[in-house]
Each structure stands twice: as structure tokens, then as C-alpha cells.
Design a protein around this motif. Structure first.
Motif, PDB file in Angstrom:
ATOM      1  N   VAL A  18       0.856  -1.254   0.028  1.00 60.08           N
ATOM      2  CA  VAL A  18      -0.048   0.127   0.069  1.00 60.08           C
ATOM      3  C   VAL A  18       0.903   1.203  -0.039  1.00 60.08           C
ATOM      4  O   VAL A  18       1.797   1.322   0.835  1.00 60.08           O
ATOM      5  CB  VAL A  18      -0.877   0.072   1.229  1.00 60.08           C
ATOM      6  N   LEU A  19       0.696   2.276  -1.002  1.00 60.12           N
ATOM      7  CA  LEU A  19       1.380   3.414  -1.085  1.00 60.12           C
ATOM      8  C   LEU A  19       0.594   4.420  -0.173  1.00 60.12           C
ATOM      9  O   LEU A  19      -0.533   4.598  -0.706  1.00 60.12           O
ATOM     10  CB  LEU A  19       1.593   3.795  -2.582  1.00 60.12           C
ATOM     11  N   ILE A  54      -5.809   1.897   6.706  1.00 63.39           N
ATOM     12  CA  ILE A  54      -5.833   0.825   6.188  1.00 63.39           C
ATOM     13  C   ILE A  54      -5.300  -0.320   7.083  1.00 63.39           C
ATOM     14  O   ILE A  54      -5.534  -1.447   6.765  1.00 63.39           O
ATOM     15  CB  ILE A  54      -4.086   1.249   5.371  1.00 63.39           C
ATOM     16  N   GLY A  55      -4.601   0.075   8.170  1.00 60.29           N
ATOM     17  CA  GLY A  55      -4.270  -0.995   9.191  1.00 60.29           C
ATOM     18  C   GLY A  55      -5.517  -1.769   9.851  1.00 60.29           C
ATOM     19  O   GLY A  55      -5.700  -2.984   9.923  1.00 60.29           O
ATOM     20  N   ILE A 112       3.582  -1.167   4.108  1.00 62.88           N
ATOM     21  CA  ILE A 112       3.080  -0.078   3.600  1.00 62.88           C
ATOM     22  C   ILE A 112       4.557   0.698   2.953  1.00 62.88           C
ATOM     23  O   ILE A 112       5.636   0.460   3.525  1.00 62.88           O
ATOM     24  CB  ILE A 112       3.097   0.907   5.142  1.00 62.88           C
ATOM     25  N   VAL A 113       4.366   1.463   1.901  1.00 60.13           N
ATOM     26  CA  VAL A 113       5.233   2.082   1.300  1.00 60.13           C
ATOM     27  C   VAL A 113       5.074   3.647   1.515  1.00 60.13           C
ATOM     28  O   VAL A 113       3.916   4.155   1.187  1.00 60.13           O
ATOM     29  CB  VAL A 113       5.519   1.690  -0.264  1.00 60.13           C
ATOM     30  N   ILE A 114       5.839   4.474   1.982  1.00 56.29           N
ATOM     31  CA  ILE A 114       5.552   5.913   2.181  1.00 56.29           C
ATOM     32  C   ILE A 114       5.993   6.342   1.122  1.00 56.29           C
ATOM     33  O   ILE A 114       7.177   6.467   0.442  1.00 56.29           O
ATOM     34  CB  ILE A 114       6.316   6.350   3.326  1.00 56.29           C
ATOM     35  N   ASP A 115       5.081   7.429   0.184  1.00 54.41           N
ATOM     36  CA  ASP A 115       5.759   8.292  -0.772  1.00 54.41           C
ATOM     37  C   ASP A 115       6.510   9.295  -0.450  1.00 54.41           C
ATOM     38  O   ASP A 115       6.199  10.282   0.283  1.00 54.41           O
ATOM     39  CB  ASP A 115       4.116   8.854  -1.109  1.00 54.41           C
ATOM     40  N   LEU A 116       7.408   9.028  -0.711  1.00 55.39           N
ATOM     41  CA  LEU A 116       8.787  10.038  -0.285  1.00 55.39           C
ATOM     42  C   LEU A 116       8.643  11.355  -0.953  1.00 55.39           C
ATOM     43  O   LEU A 116       8.940  12.262  -0.130  1.00 55.39           O
ATOM     44  CB  LEU A 116      10.336   9.375  -0.778  1.00 55.39           C
ATOM     45  N   ILE A 117       7.904  11.256  -2.190  1.00 56.84           N
ATOM     46  CA  ILE A 117       7.877  12.624  -2.972  1.00 56.84           C
ATOM     47  C   ILE A 117       6.943  13.462  -1.821  1.00 56.84           C
ATOM     48  O   ILE A 117       7.214  14.825  -1.912  1.00 56.84           O
ATOM     49  CB  ILE A 117       7.132  12.408  -4.380  1.00 56.84           C
ATOM     50  N   HIS A 118       5.903  12.965  -1.250  1.00 55.19           N
ATOM     51  CA  HIS A 118       4.929  13.777  -0.468  1.00 55.19           C
ATOM     52  C   HIS A 118       5.801  14.204   0.537  1.00 55.19           C
ATOM     53  O   HIS A 118       5.608  15.571   1.076  1.00 55.19           O
ATOM     54  CB  HIS A 118       3.719  12.901  -0.018  1.00 55.19           C
ATOM     55  N   VAL A 119       6.629  13.379   1.246  1.00 56.46           N
ATOM     56  CA  VAL A 119       7.297  13.649   2.604  1.00 56.46           C
ATOM     57  C   VAL A 119       8.317  14.935   2.264  1.00 56.46           C
ATOM     58  O   VAL A 119       8.384  15.707   2.767  1.00 56.46           O
ATOM     59  CB  VAL A 119       7.987  12.351   3.153  1.00 56.46           C
TER      60      VAL A 119
END
Length: 106
Positions: A2-3, A14-15, A27-34
């Protein structure tokens, strides 16, 4: 898999859904948003021509990737307080300026 962009409300939903279905998720964190959030904070804490802003963003991005979320949040908040950042200028650093359930950092 899940992104997500790291919003606490999003992660909680999600959890809960994964638990309800009894399925494991990654869980994959969208680094671009971060990185966008970090740049917004950088421009609240640095002048627009400050070359240190780039190093500041890189340092905090690496700390987040290393799992030090609480430390990064505390450091950003402390810096905003130390420099006396006015409430109207805290929108890039203050989770309180984000609508409930969409906290930028948690």
C-alpha cells in the motif's frame, strides 16, 4: 503493498482494514510527498535565498528514512519555537495547522 503519504488517519484506516481481512500488508511511504512537506517546513524556517535549506531537507529526509519520525517532528517544532515563528508562518511546520485526521507528520 500500500502506497501512502504518511497521514496518520490514512495509516489507521489501512491497518484496520488489513486486520479486518486478516491479510498482511507492506506500507510504502510516498517519499515525494514527504519531501514536499519538508520543503514547506524549510521555507518556514529559512529565508528563500538560504543555501542551508537544501542540507536541512536532506538531513531530515535521511532521519525520517531511518525511522526517526518523532525526533524529526520534535526538532522541527523546537526550531520553529526557538526562532519565534509567528502562528501564521507555521503552516509548513505545525501539524496543528493541518485539518484533523490529516496530520502531515503522524
Amino acid at each position: 503493498m500500500v502506497l501512502v503519504d504518511g497521514a496518520r488517519h490514512q495509516l489507521d484506516l489501512i491497518g484496520a482494514e488489513a486486520a479486518r481481512r486478516n491479510v498482511p500488508i507492506h506500507i510504502v511511504i510516498d517519499l515525494i510527498h514527504v519531501l514536499e512537506y519538508l520543503w514547506k517546513a524549510a521555507w518556514c524556517l529559512h529565508t528563500s535565498d538560504d543555501p542551508a535549506a537544501e542540507d536541512w531537507v536532506a538531513t531530515h529526509a535521511l532521519a525520517l528514512l531511518a525511522g526517526h519520525l518523532d525526533h524529526v517532528v520534535a526538532t522541527i517544532d523546537a526550531r520553529a519555537s526557538v526562532i519565534g515563528l509567528a502562528p501564521e508562518r507555521r503552516t509548513g511546520v505545525d501539524a496543528r495547522s493541518v485539518p484533523p485526521g490529516t496530520s502531515r507528520w503522524r
